[in-house]
Design an enzyme around this catalytic site. Structure first.
Site, PDB file in Angstrom:
ATOM      1  CE  LYS A  20      -1.727   1.018   3.995  1.00 10.06           C
ATOM      2  NZ  LYS A  20      -0.961   2.242   4.374  1.00 10.06           N
ATOM      3  CB  THR A  21       3.550   2.472   2.244  1.00  7.33           C
ATOM      4  OG1 THR A  21       2.761   2.247   3.413  1.00  7.33           O
ATOM      5  CG2 THR A  21       4.348   3.750   2.416  1.00  7.33           C
ATOM      6  CG  ASP A  65      -2.068   5.654   4.143  1.00  9.22           C
ATOM      7  OD1 ASP A  65      -2.566   4.642   3.616  1.00  9.22           O
ATOM      8  OD2 ASP A  65      -1.053   5.616   4.863  1.00  9.22           O
ATOM      9  CD  GLU A  66      -3.908   2.467   7.074  1.00 11.74           C
ATOM     10  OE1 GLU A  66      -4.948   1.828   6.861  1.00 11.74           O
ATOM     11  OE2 GLU A  66      -2.817   1.920   7.307  1.00 11.74           O
ATOM     12  CD  GLN A  95      -5.370  -4.353   6.989  1.00 13.53           C
ATOM     13  OE1 GLN A  95      -4.520  -4.132   7.851  1.00 13.53           O
ATOM     14  NE2 GLN A  95      -5.081  -4.402   5.699  1.00 13.53           N
ATOM     15  NE  ARG A 151      -1.431  -7.008  10.920  1.00 15.73           N
ATOM     16  CZ  ARG A 151      -1.409  -6.273   9.820  1.00 15.73           C
ATOM     17  NH1 ARG A 151      -0.448  -5.399   9.639  1.00 15.73           N
ATOM     18  NH2 ARG A 151      -2.329  -6.422   8.876  1.00 15.73           N
TER      19      ARG A 151
END
Length: 761
Positions: free
Chosen positions: A33-34, A225-226, A256, A609
């Protein structure tokens, strides 16, 4: 400068190269994503978009700094410094510094932190002559914060029927007045709190059309973002800023979305396609982080949610190990299992401590894992929280216990003489300390025989009442009474903020550990010294080990944290613990689909994770509110296909499995006598201090079934010899017998499930 497009997969490249119009990038866990977001910004700049015309909003300063650094590296120049990249709050504060005079604030307005805001509220409550124990600053600030994030100002708050009904239900009828007074005081002080940076930004854009037009023309491209974590205020501001060009790029993952308690709403991302025409949707579904088995489990679990954007994570990584599902008898066994598994994996596979993370639903769960890791000499660090025994509410409670056992303990006396607040100020305490030093006596000796201060005298009588129980009551009974009469538990119970609930759970967990201590027999089945002094000795040894740990151990430590704190992180090996109904999912979410689906998303975040190995654990029983309760396996565990699981059961514990106990809830409701008569509660345990004799078991000694034993029977114990059963208590799984072993040993409390007893015919 390197080729920043190199290494992108096809969906990533599509997301990066899309130029104009709204685009939603659904970025699955571990899908880069980043990388996509920063490469998209670099690509816009490389193709002629001025850095000053790009606005990128994040949720953390770390993410913003990383994005700016990556863009600068991709372009090979310093133009990235001109980007508006930052958190919502930092970017809006920057704009408000310029525009604040339009709202009547000075350009150099003060930004209040939480303590500043609480101080203002505390003064307002005092001025209104309200009960500060009922109108707690933390609770009030939480209510005001939620209102602002929902774009509800003081006037709207006052007429909102749902809000007014909730305040009436909590008996806080003056909340609207406090909110109004707080807003006016902050304005008078030329100050904004953290939530005002969103609320006032929205007010600015909706009140002044020229300001709105200015920033709509400034920001040609807006990236968020997010996006699944945005609240109502953030959503509305984004809509306003992007309304002209609609070059809105949102990046996130509905699977998420786990921050509804902060005001975030998953609906913002779910309805994005309804908000704009011709939305380009790109799904990043290739996971670069986890093994195939872990991805398969994540997909199957999240697939049970009804409200979601369909997607299917996949990976080219190796299949990996199956997920280990471990069922233990108790929560302490769960802690021991995890510590043992870490040690075993280190020996067999050469993992470092830092390769392991233990993730739990609530901070209160950390205790069992902390204790087990300490026993195994495995260094660890708590993230997003304070070590269990270092938490203020736990230290306050332990200070009471220590003072009751040892009134010479001046440090603990000073800590709790006015906790909860009972009107004994620092000046009063310093006076007694000075007198004690002058007469070479302890502070307790100074105040014990009449201090001249009714509030101090009341405190002394309360402590003496607790001391009267020490000889006849076990550690839990004394601790229970202390929590009841000191007011500690009631104060935490009445604090309904998120922080207050966490503190209440921590105190509950402390009481659980004390209850467990009093009911755990030794290897012979005998319940040994379960006094408060004995418990404190055990705890002191554990906390001393913790306090003596060196700072250098932070370099290579096992990480302990809540799942909320773990979002955005990854670890080679992950333990997701406490998978029991009412714990995970939380009991508060069981009868609400939205809440239950967020709990499932939280489990999904925990699973994803893990890179290489994943353990999921739960306990058959654990103490909750001081009562040992049997647990059902979480429904989330049942949603994992058996093909991906390696199930194990770690065996029995030497702790009883059920039985009545007074819990924290009962502590708040039970009708005890007043404090001075606590001594009446001290019923002597039927034990003997006679000298003990060594017994040699009979040659034909064979343990009989405990279920066949009854009152009046003659029995033989391998250690204590022959005796008569006087009493039987508890259920089938935790029968406790009071057995008179005569002059040698007296009456012993014996846990029949663990003792070896032979019926004497």
């Amino acid at each position: 400068m390197y080729n920043y497009l190199e290494g992108l997969n096809e969906p990533q490249r599509v997301a990066v190269e899309h130029r104009d119009g709204p685009i939603m990038i659904i970025a699955g866990a571990g899908s880069g994503k980043t990388k996509v977001l920063t490469t998209r910004i670099a690509h816009l700049m490389k193709n002629g978009v001025d850095a000053f015309n790009i606005l990128a909003l994040t949720f953390t300063n770390k993410a913003a700094a990383e994005m700016k650094e990556r863009v600068e590296k991709a372009l090979g120049n310093s133009e990235a410094r001109n980007l508006y990249i930052g958190t919502f709050h930092s970017i809006f504060a920057r704009i408000l510094r310029v525009e604040a005079p339009k709202l009547g604030y000075p350009s150099n307005f003060t930004i209040y932190d939480t303590d500043d805001a609480k101080g203002v509220i505390k003064d307002i409550v005092k001025q209104m002559n309200l009960d500060d124990k009922h109108y707690k600053p933390a609770y009030i600030l939480n209510r005001i914060s939620a209102a602002k994030n929902g774009l509800i100002g003081p006037a709207a708050y006052r007429v909102d029927s749902a809000i007014q009904m909730e305040d009436a239900k909590s008996q806080r009828h003056r909340m609207a007045d406090i909110y109004d007074a707080y807003t006016n005081q902050c304005f008078k002080n030329g100050a904004m709190d953290f939530d005002d940076l969103l609320f006032k930004m929205h007010t600015l854009l909706t009140t002044f059309s020229d300001v709105l037009a200015k920033y709509q023309q400034r920001f040609h491209y807006v990236l968020i973002d997010e996006y699944q974590d945005t609240n109502a205020a953030q959503y509305s501001i984004i809509k306003l800023l992007g309304a002209v060009r609609e070059n809105i790029c949102v990046v996130g993952d509905d699977a998420q979305s786990i921050y509804s308690f902060r005001g975030a709403t998953v609906q913002n991302i779910l309805q994005f396609q309804d908000d704009y025409d011709d939305v380009k949707v790109v799904k990043l579904e290739q996971n670069y982080r986890s093994s195939q088995n872990i991805i398969n489990v994540a997909n199957n679990v999240i697939g049970n949610n009804q409200h979601q954007i369909p997607k299917e994570l996949w990976t080219s990584n190796k299949e990996g190990e199956k997920i280990m599902l471990a069922r233990t008898m108790t929560d302490n066994d769960e802690g021991k299992f995890v510590a043992d598994a870490i040690k075993e994996m280190q020996m067999r596979n050469h993992y470092a401590n830092k390769d392991f993370a233990i993730l739990y639903r609530t901070n209160a769960q950390s205790r069992a894992f902390e204790e087990s890791l300490r026993r195994m000499n495995i260094p660890y660090k708590l993230y997003g929280g304070v070590s269990f025994y270092q938490r203020k509410e736990v230290k306050d409670y332990l200070a009471y216990l220590r003072l009751v056992v040892n009134t010479r303990d001046e440090e603990n006396l000073k800590r709790i003489i006015n906790v909860p607040a009972r009107g004994i100020g620092n000046t009063t305490v310093l006076k007694y300390i000075s007198a004690a030093n002058e007469h070479q006596r302890t502070v307790w000796e100074i105040i014990e025989n009449g201090s001249g201060n009714p509030k101090v005298d009341g405190f002394v009588q309360m402590i003496k009442g607790f001391q009267s129980m020490l000889e006849s009551k076990n550690a839990y009974d004394v601790a229970f009474a202390i929590g009841k009469y000191s007011g500690l538990v009631a104060e935490l119970y009445n604090d309904k903020t998120v922080e207050g609930l966490a503190r209440y759970e921590n105190v509950q967990e402390l009481l659980n550990s004390i209850k467990e201590f009093t009911e755990t027999p030794d290897e012979e089945g005998e319940i040994l010294d379960k006094s408060l002094g004995s418990y404190l000795q055990q705890i002191s040894l554990q906390t001393d080990v913790e306090n003596n740990k060196g700072k250098e151990e932070d370099i290579d430590v096992v990480k302990l944290m809540t799942i909320h704190s773990a979002k955005g992180l990854e670890f080679p090996c992950v333990f997701v613990v406490g998978l029991e109904e009412t714990l995970f999912p939380s009991s508060m979410s069981l009868y609400d689909r939205a809440g239950l689906e967020e709990e499932r998303r939280l489990f999904y975040v925990a699973i994803t994770r893990a890179k290489e190995r994943l353990w999921v654990t739960y306990a058959n029983s654990r103490y909750r509110f001081g009562t040992l309760v049997n647990n059902d396996e979480s429904r989330f565990v049942q949603e994992i296909p058996l093909a991906y699981l390696d199930r194990t059961f770690t065996g029995a514990s030497n702790r009883p499995q059920n039985g009545p106990a007074k819990g924290v809830s009962g502590m708040l409701n039970q009708n005890f006598d007043k404090v001075p008569s606590l001594k009446k509660l001290a019923d002597k345990l039927a034990t003997s201090t006679a000298s003990q004799k060594v017994h040699t078991p009979s040659a034909d000694f064979t343990a009989d079934d405990a279920g066949d034993m009854s009152i009046g029977m003659k029995v033989e114990h391998q250690k204590f010899g022959f005796g008569t059963i006087l009493t039987l208590e508890g259920g089938a799984n935790n029968r406790i017998a009071g057995i008179d072993f005569g002059e040698g040993h007296g009456v012993k409390k014996i846990m029949l499930n663990y003792a070896k007893l032979k019926i004497v015919k």
